[in-house]
Design an enzyme around this catalytic site. Structure first.
Site, PDB file in Angstrom:
ATOM      1  N   VAL A 109      48.855  52.505  74.130  1.00 41.68           N
ATOM      2  CA  VAL A 109      49.917  53.284  74.742  1.00 41.68           C
ATOM      3  C   VAL A 109      49.691  53.337  76.242  1.00 41.68           C
ATOM      4  O   VAL A 109      48.590  53.664  76.713  1.00 41.68           O
ATOM      5  CB  VAL A 109      49.965  54.710  74.158  1.00 41.68           C
ATOM      6  CG1 VAL A 109      51.114  55.501  74.785  1.00 41.68           C
ATOM      7  CG2 VAL A 109      50.126  54.660  72.644  1.00 41.68           C
ATOM      8  N   ASP A 142      51.539  59.040  57.589  1.00 44.84           N
ATOM      9  CA  ASP A 142      50.383  59.093  58.491  1.00 44.84           C
ATOM     10  C   ASP A 142      50.405  60.383  59.305  1.00 44.84           C
ATOM     11  O   ASP A 142      50.208  60.371  60.531  1.00 44.84           O
ATOM     12  CB  ASP A 142      50.375  57.875  59.413  1.00 44.84           C
ATOM     13  CG  ASP A 142      48.975  57.590  59.969  1.00 44.84           C
ATOM     14  OD1 ASP A 142      48.878  56.862  60.984  1.00 44.84           O
ATOM     15  OD2 ASP A 142      47.989  58.119  59.411  1.00 44.84           O
ATOM     16  N   GLY A 171      44.962  52.130  66.193  1.00 46.10           N
ATOM     17  CA  GLY A 171      44.754  50.981  65.328  1.00 46.10           C
ATOM     18  C   GLY A 171      45.906  50.012  65.338  1.00 46.10           C
ATOM     19  O   GLY A 171      45.746  48.851  64.971  1.00 46.10           O
ATOM     20  N   GLY A 174      48.128  49.720  68.153  1.00 55.37           N
ATOM     21  CA  GLY A 174      48.586  49.348  69.469  1.00 55.37           C
ATOM     22  C   GLY A 174      47.980  50.194  70.561  1.00 55.37           C
ATOM     23  O   GLY A 174      47.195  51.117  70.309  1.00 55.37           O
ATOM     24  N   GLY A 216      46.187  55.784  75.772  1.00 57.78           N
ATOM     25  CA  GLY A 216      45.402  55.858  74.550  1.00 57.78           C
ATOM     26  C   GLY A 216      45.387  54.544  73.812  1.00 57.78           C
ATOM     27  O   GLY A 216      46.158  53.622  74.093  1.00 57.78           O
ATOM     28  N   GLN A 217      44.480  54.476  72.826  1.00 55.34           N
ATOM     29  CA  GLN A 217      44.315  53.268  72.029  1.00 55.34           C
ATOM     30  C   GLN A 217      44.312  53.658  70.560  1.00 55.34           C
ATOM     31  O   GLN A 217      43.637  54.619  70.166  1.00 55.34           O
ATOM     32  CB  GLN A 217      42.987  52.570  72.379  1.00 55.34           C
ATOM     33  CG  GLN A 217      42.676  51.348  71.542  1.00 55.34           C
ATOM     34  CD  GLN A 217      43.503  50.154  71.963  1.00 55.34           C
ATOM     35  OE1 GLN A 217      43.693  49.901  73.150  1.00 55.34           O
ATOM     36  NE2 GLN A 217      44.006  49.403  71.001  1.00 55.34           N
TER      37      GLN A 217
END
Length: 612
Positions: free
Chosen positions: A315, A426, A311, A313, A308-309
């Protein structure tokens, strides 16, 4: 020993032959070996004469050897236990529908009474209702064993105003008087009955027998229970011989078992030592391991598989060994000398909770930063919420409820269970990862801040979080000071997003994104228009309503009006019908939106600096 038998024989002789004959007829018995003992004031109907028991204290044995208490009007109840010293009998309905027998249960015609210590007695009226009204009638007042698909049997307090009762459209079946309400809806309720006459408790405490006086006043007399007067009978000798043989066998069995255990303990001694060494090695892994960047490249096979991408970094999937998979998050644009990063990782490395993603290692090699977390195969909750709208993948309401409770427990641990209070800032579906059993784990602590437990408010120079989940006070101090209640607000928005994502939530607007969903929920909950949440069964409807009410409690504008996370956990684990809809923050007294008017005044909470 012979003096003992002589004294007992003398006591029996004083009782007289008539009493001994009575004791033989009325000796203690049972329906089955481990069933309740039957003795005065009870008698076993069909096996013992009337004088063995007190009038109205008749017991019988069913075909399955259950002990049955026979009450007037053909009401028979199974006996669980009899406390002769406390003069209490514990009974239940073996058919699992005690409500069916309550109309005929008249304790005033017996010597028994409901226990006033355990139950609150009241008068109840039972109604037969059409299943069409099931959404308007509380499930708590339903009698399941008398209901079926065509109709629902409900009950209510006989003192309720019939004109205001939702049961007004139902037909009355029967009334019950001075009865605990629990008996109407429990399937197999074991309840207690007390008796006061005859009073044999004094005899029972002294381990003496008890029988009635010749008068009808209920007075009793204690007597010594006879024992074998002299010598031993042939039956007694047989019992002793059998006991000696059994004892010898048991001693031999104990010796053999002991030798086997000694042999086995020596055999397992080396295995235990190996296990201890392995445990000590595994224990080292509980603390985060520091890797160099070359290790990160090796673990991820040179960043081969991207998971995954975000904000902050990217993964990647990694492998520490053949059996241990990890998720490696490579951070973007991380500046500084690394000491602050290492201190934060050190604090997070001590966090161990089933609902918090475990940090296994980190990399601080120059300006290159990476975090190594446990691998969770079912990815994030966001995928299941978003896909549920399209109908591809959808979690059940029960599973959504379990996930909500798990997330709440994880946040509660961060707020109250760590050495320092951790504020996440968050909380959103994308940062809730799911393991192979769909247990939730909170992840991504890139925006987290630490403070001591006695400090509840933090100062912030800039807003942080994700739009849609940021608490109002993070954006504007007019709503209050930033504190752990900011995470509570984000959790509330997450709950509402979980509900909104369900495909079986019917909103009468084509584009859901244009709907003020919290306001829509308030209008339906306040107006009792629960048909707006149309699901496959009432149990699901109750879960959706509970999640909605808890979510609305968490998104109150002012932090002081929001519950703490330990209260949220209690609300989620409790019964949904006990929750009240909170005040609607979207409607002020002058009809304006609080956001538009600058929010609510500051309550004077002390602002503290962030922990280093």
């Amino acid at each position: 020993m012979y003096i003992f038998w002589f004294l007992m024989a003398t006591s029996v002789a004083e009782i007289g032959p008539t009493t001994i004959t009575t004791q033989e007829e009325c000796k203690e018995t049972r329906c089955k070996p481990h069933g309740p003992a039957i003795r005065f004031p009870f008698r076993l109907r069909g096996s013992q004469p009337n004088h063995c028991g007190y009038p109205g204290f008749d017991l019988s044995c069913s075909q399955s050897k259950q002990t049955i208490l026979e009450l007037p009007n053909s009401v028979n109840l199974s006996v669980k236990h009899i406390n002769y010293e406390g003069q209490q009998i514990h009974v239940y309905d073996s058919d699992g529908c005690l409500a069916r027998k309550l109309p005929n249960l008249n304790l005033s015609a017996t010597g028994f009474k409901f226990s006033v210590e355990e139950y609150s007695l009241n008068n109840w009226t039972v109604f037969n209702c059409s299943s069409d009204y099931v959404h308007y009638i509380s499930k708590y007042y339903r009698i399941p064993c008398l209901s079926n698909q065509g109709h629902v049997v409900q009950y209510s307090d006989s003192g309720d105003d019939p004109l205001r009762s939702p049961l007004l459209t139902c037909s009355r079946i029967f009334d019950v008087f001075k009865t605990p309400g629990e008996f109407l809806h429990y399937k197999k309720q074991v309840f207690r009955l007390d008796w006061f006459r005859p009073n044999c408790s004094v005899c029972e405490v002294q381990r003496l027998g008890c029988h009635s006086q010749t008068n009808s006043t209920g007075d009793v007399k204690c007597f010594s229970i006879p024992r074998q007067p002299k010598g031993f009978s042939r039956h007694s000798r047989d019992v002793i011989v059998t006991g000696v043989v059994l004892c010898s066998f048991l001693v031999m069995l104990v010796v053999i078992t002991g030798l086997y255990l000694v042999y086995r303990s020596k055999k397992q001694e080396k295995e235990s030592a190996v296990k201890i060494e392995k445990f000590l090695e595994d224990y080292k892994a509980l603390k985060p391991t520091r890797y160099v960047y070359a290790d990160i490249k090796r673990i991820t096979d040179n960043f081969k598989e991207k998971l995954g991408q975000g904000g902050y970094g990217t993964v990647f999937k990694g492998r520490l060994s053949n059996d241990i998979l990890v998720a490696v998050k490579v951070l973007n644009n991380f500046k500084g000398d690394g000491e602050e990063f290492i201190n934060e990782v050190g604090s997070m490395g001590r966090v161990h909770h089933i609902n918090v993603a475990r940090l296994g290692g980190f990399c601080a090699d120059g300006y290159k930063r990476a975090l190594v977390y446990e691998y969770l195969p079912n990815e994030s909750l966001e995928k299941y919420i978003v896909s549920a709208k399209g109908g591809r993948r959808c979690l059940s309401w029960e599973k959504l409820e379990d996930i909500a409770v798990g997330i709440a427990k994880g946040i509660e641990y961060l707020h109250h269970g760590c050495e320092q209070r951790i504020l996440h800032f968050d909380i959103k579906p994308h940062n809730i990862l799911l393991d192979e059993n769909f247990n939730p784990k909170i992840s991504d602590f890139g925006l987290a801040k630490l403070c001591t437990k006695d400090q509840s408010v933090v100062s912030m120079m800039t807003a942080r979080g994700t739009v849609g989940y940021i608490a109002p006070e993070v954006l504007s101090r007019n709503f209050g000071n930033v504190s752990y209640k900011s995470d509570v607000y984000s959790f509330g928005m997450l709950l509402l997003e979980m509900i909104k994502g369900r495909k079986d939530i019917e909103i009468a607007v084509e584009d859901r994104s244009q709907v003020n969903f919290p306001g829509w929920l308030y209008s339906h909950l306040d107006e009792r228009e629960e048909q707006g949440i149309s699901t496959e069964g009432e149990s699901f409807n109750i879960i959706a309503k509970k999640l909605a009410i808890v979510g609305l409690c968490c998104i109150q504008w002012h932090p002081v009006d929001r519950p703490s996370m330990n209260v949220v956990v209690q609300m989620l684990q409790g019964v949904g019908n006990n929750l009240n809809v909170p005040p609607n923050p979207f409607i002020s007294t002058d009809g304006m939106n609080p956001m538009a008017t600058g929010g609510l005044p500051n309550q004077g909470l002390q602002i503290i600096p962030e922990s280093e």
